[in-house]
Design an enzyme around this catalytic site. Structure first.
Site, PDB file in Angstrom:
ATOM      1  N   SER A  94       0.875  -1.107  -0.068  1.00  0.00           N
ATOM      2  CA  SER A  94      -0.070   0.094  -0.073  1.00  0.00           C
ATOM      3  C   SER A  94       0.838   1.250   0.042  1.00  0.00           C
ATOM      4  O   SER A  94       1.720   1.332   0.647  1.00  0.00           O
ATOM      5  CB  SER A  94      -0.750  -0.120   1.213  1.00  0.00           C
ATOM      6  OG  SER A  94      -1.399   1.180   1.446  1.00  0.00           O
TER       7      SER A  94
ATOM      8  N   GLU B 132       0.202   3.470   1.581  1.00  0.00           N
ATOM      9  CA  GLU B 132       0.166   4.144   3.068  1.00  0.00           C
ATOM     10  C   GLU B 132       1.517   3.970   3.700  1.00  0.00           C
ATOM     11  O   GLU B 132       1.989   4.606   4.508  1.00  0.00           O
ATOM     12  CB  GLU B 132      -1.064   3.186   3.864  1.00  0.00           C
ATOM     13  CG  GLU B 132      -1.279   3.825   5.309  1.00  0.00           C
ATOM     14  CD  GLU B 132      -2.183   5.041   5.364  1.00  0.00           C
ATOM     15  OE1 GLU B 132      -2.631   5.574   4.636  1.00  0.00           O
ATOM     16  OE2 GLU B 132      -1.956   5.462   6.771  1.00  0.00           O
TER      17      GLU B 132
ATOM     18  N   TYR C 146      -1.582   0.548  10.879  1.00  0.00           N
ATOM     19  CA  TYR C 146      -1.898  -0.111   9.502  1.00  0.00           C
ATOM     20  C   TYR C 146      -0.710  -0.135   8.449  1.00  0.00           C
ATOM     21  O   TYR C 146      -0.263  -1.251   7.679  1.00  0.00           O
ATOM     22  CB  TYR C 146      -3.227   0.361   8.888  1.00  0.00           C
ATOM     23  CG  TYR C 146      -3.461  -0.190   7.048  1.00  0.00           C
ATOM     24  CD1 TYR C 146      -3.977  -1.189   7.006  1.00  0.00           C
ATOM     25  CD2 TYR C 146      -2.900   0.854   6.078  1.00  0.00           C
ATOM     26  CE1 TYR C 146      -3.933  -1.664   5.566  1.00  0.00           C
ATOM     27  CE2 TYR C 146      -3.179   0.274   4.835  1.00  0.00           C
ATOM     28  CZ  TYR C 146      -3.567  -0.938   4.697  1.00  0.00           C
ATOM     29  OH  TYR C 146      -3.713  -1.178   3.274  1.00  0.00           O
TER      30      TYR C 146
END
Ligand code: NAP
Ligand code: GDD
Length: 330
Positions: free
Chosen positions: A123, A125, A147
């Protein structure tokens, strides 16, 4: 007929990937975890064509048993605790599924058949508080949520099993991708759903957090093609997948409300509950490697994505789209 096994089959990406793999002639095995309620809305139309097996990334035995039973050619690991705010409420669970779950799956592949190829859903992220703009495969990670930290682990363990055991394990570093099938908690779908309800008189306001956050938003249907292409290369590698454009949550609101003749300023309410302990302010990809090596390009422009999502939610609330829940397994 090649066999593909997809964890996270009930999620947004799982549903689009299953459609793609079926169209390419794969036998598709989807892994779903046991639930007391229906989680198969997104794959309802595919249930006659795919095989659903019960499994959970927490449970090593379940992973070993379905790999042994189906011996797939390709495994796509899409399962995760994928909602960033939840990762602050349930950090240990997020680490267990989103990080250690990847190790469990790689271990199962190593024991059952190290020739099975694996795709890991990494990801953007992971870039978090970005150290360079735009972000490439070489950009260092600086995750800003449990996460994001868990995804960094998942990425590196994928690379490590590739290098340690010669497993064909690829890491797709995907930037945000959205669709009418996006979960209602994510900001794009929250906005398209809110716009539809306000337009139809079912609601008045939409409570949001940080309107200035910027994301590189694409269409999920395009991104599953990049996943498949990565698995067809001669060698496993890491790839950044995104549009190369960045837009703010505010811009998303402007387009979504504007599309139905409304002004977002009349309806959006700033709500402290939706701000995060640490924010990712800006994400924007440099997808050059995916373009040149995979021949992948996104097909949908940002305003069209926003309008498609609003149209879909309007149709839903007007009763034009029937949802008939059915159990995945008895
Ligand atoms: P999603 O809609 O939230 O789907 C997540 C899937 O994981 C669901 O099928 C969920 O099952 C399953 N799952 C959760 N915990 C599990 C467990 N313990 N064992 C087995 N399955 C479990 O996510 P998505 O948007 O499709 O994203 C797919 C993957 O790509 C995720 O790994 C996500 O982190 C990653 N990713 C997504 C984006 C994006 O913008 N969408 C970008 C980069 C990376 P239930 O239906 O039972 O909850
Ligand atoms: N969810 C949500 N709800 N986000 C809001 C809200 C709100 O009410 N208001 C503002 N935002 C901002 C968030 O602060 C964040 O900066 C941005 O909108 C996007 O939030 P999400 O849509 O929840 O997505 P995300 O970027 O945190 O995570 C998604 O993309 C990642 C890839 O970069 C998820 O799909 C992750 O699983 C994925 O890895």
């Amino acid at each position: 007929m090649p066999t593909a096994l997809v964890t996270g089959i009930t999620g947004q990406d799982g549903s689009y990937l299953a459609e793609l793999l079926l169209a390419k002639g794969y036998k598709v095995i989807g892994v779903a975890r046991r639930s007391s309620t229906v989680t198969s809305e997104r794959i309802m139309h595919l249930l006659d064509d795919i095989t659903i097996v019960q499994g959970d990334l927490h449970d090593q035995g379940s992973l070993l048993s379905f790999l042994e039973e189906y011996n797939p050619d390709e495994v796509y690991n899409l399962a995760a605790q994928s909602f960033v705010p939840t990762s602050w409420n349930q950090p240990a669970l997020t680490g267990d599924v989103t990080a250690l779950g990847v190790t469990r799956l790689l271990e199962a592949i190593r024991f059952v058949n190290p020739k099975i190829k694996m795709y890991q859903a990494s990801s953007s992220e992971m870039f978090g508080k970005v150290v360079e703009v735009p972000q490439t495969e070489a950009t260092p990670f600086y995750p800003r949520s449990p996460y994001g930290v868990a995804k960094v682990y998942g990425h590196w363990i994928t690379v490590n099993y590739r290098e340690s055991f010669n497993i064909f394990a690829v890491s797709g570093i995907l930037f945000n991708h959205e669709s009418p099938r996006r979960g209602l908690e994510f900001v794009t779908r929250k906005i398209s759903d809110g716009v539809a309800k306000i337009k139809l008189g079912l609601s008045k306001d939409l409570h949001l957090g940080n309107l200035e956050a910027r994301r590189d938003w694409g269409f999920a249907g395009d991104y599953v093609q990049a996943m498949w292409l990565m698995m067809q290369q001669d060698h496993p590698d890491n790839y950044v997948v995104g549009t190369g454009e960045t837009h703010s949550v505010r811009e998303f609101c402007e387009i979504a409300f504007g599309y139905v003749g409304l002004d977002y300023k009349d309806h959006v309410v700033k709500d402290d509950r939706f701000f995060r302990p640490a924010e990712v302010d800006l994400l924007v990809s440099d997808p050059s490697k995916a373009h040149s090596q995979l021949g992948w390009k996104p097909s949908m422009k940002f305003p069209d994505l926003v309008k498609m999502m609003v149209d879909s939610d309007l149709a839903h609330y007007k009763g034009e789209k029937a949802i008939t829940p059915r159990r995945v397994y008895g």
